[in-house]
Design a protein around this motif. Sequence first.
Motif, PDB file in Angstrom:
ATOM      1  N   UNK A  69     -24.282   2.011   5.353  1.00 14.18           N
ATOM      2  CA  UNK A  69     -23.253   1.920   6.376  1.00 14.18           C
ATOM      3  C   UNK A  69     -22.545   3.262   6.427  1.00 14.18           C
ATOM      4  N   UNK A  70     -22.436   3.829   7.586  1.00 10.25           N
ATOM      5  CA  UNK A  70     -21.772   5.117   7.706  1.00 10.25           C
ATOM      6  C   UNK A  70     -21.021   5.228   9.013  1.00 10.25           C
ATOM      7  N   UNK A  71     -20.403   6.357   9.206  1.00 10.17           N
ATOM      8  CA  UNK A  71     -19.645   6.631  10.426  1.00 10.17           C
ATOM      9  C   UNK A  71     -18.608   5.546  10.706  1.00 10.17           C
ATOM     10  N   UNK A  72     -17.835   5.201   9.683  1.00 12.70           N
ATOM     11  CA  UNK A  72     -16.819   4.161   9.842  1.00 12.70           C
ATOM     12  C   UNK A  72     -15.413   4.706   9.603  1.00 12.70           C
ATOM     13  N   UNK A  73     -15.218   5.984   9.855  1.00 16.48           N
ATOM     14  CA  UNK A  73     -13.911   6.598   9.608  1.00 16.48           C
ATOM     15  C   UNK A  73     -12.809   5.877  10.377  1.00 16.48           C
ATOM     16  N   UNK A  74     -13.083   5.490  11.612  1.00 20.54           N
ATOM     17  CA  UNK A  74     -12.056   4.809  12.412  1.00 20.54           C
ATOM     18  C   UNK A  74     -11.640   3.494  11.777  1.00 20.54           C
ATOM     19  N   UNK A  75     -12.608   2.712  11.324  1.00 17.22           N
ATOM     20  CA  UNK A  75     -12.295   1.427  10.690  1.00 17.22           C
ATOM     21  C   UNK A  75     -11.515   1.633   9.392  1.00 17.22           C
ATOM     22  N   UNK A  76     -11.936   2.625   8.608  1.00 18.57           N
ATOM     23  CA  UNK A  76     -11.283   2.875   7.324  1.00 18.57           C
ATOM     24  C   UNK A  76      -9.862   3.371   7.536  1.00 18.57           C
ATOM     25  N   UNK A  77      -9.663   4.273   8.472  1.00 16.07           N
ATOM     26  CA  UNK A  77      -8.340   4.850   8.693  1.00 16.07           C
ATOM     27  C   UNK A  77      -7.363   3.875   9.336  1.00 16.07           C
ATOM     28  N   UNK A  78      -7.841   2.748   9.834  1.00 20.89           N
ATOM     29  CA  UNK A  78      -6.927   1.720  10.348  1.00 20.89           C
ATOM     30  C   UNK A  78      -6.051   1.174   9.223  1.00 20.89           C
TER      31      UNK A  78
END
Length: 95
Positions: A69-78
Amino acid sequence: MAIDTQTVIKIASLSRLKIDEDKVEATKDEFNKIINWVEQLSEVDTDGVEPMFAVNDTQLACREDMVVEGNQADKILKNAPIAEYDYFVVPKVVE
């Protein structure tokens, strides 16, 4: 070899440990128990014993590293209280 009170205080200072005055004597006793135990180990006859790097002969199973799973910066930064430029913002801890 025995540890005295001054040595306990010096060790505490060097290791950045806070030992209360009423605990120094108990700490000295614990240090001396550890030193005595290590001295007992030196009495063990190890002639003919091959050095070991591990206590068991099992081999760890290796696997290839795979990104699942990658490219989830938006979800993590929420979850971040403050985020900036795709990073968590944290208080400065070094002056």
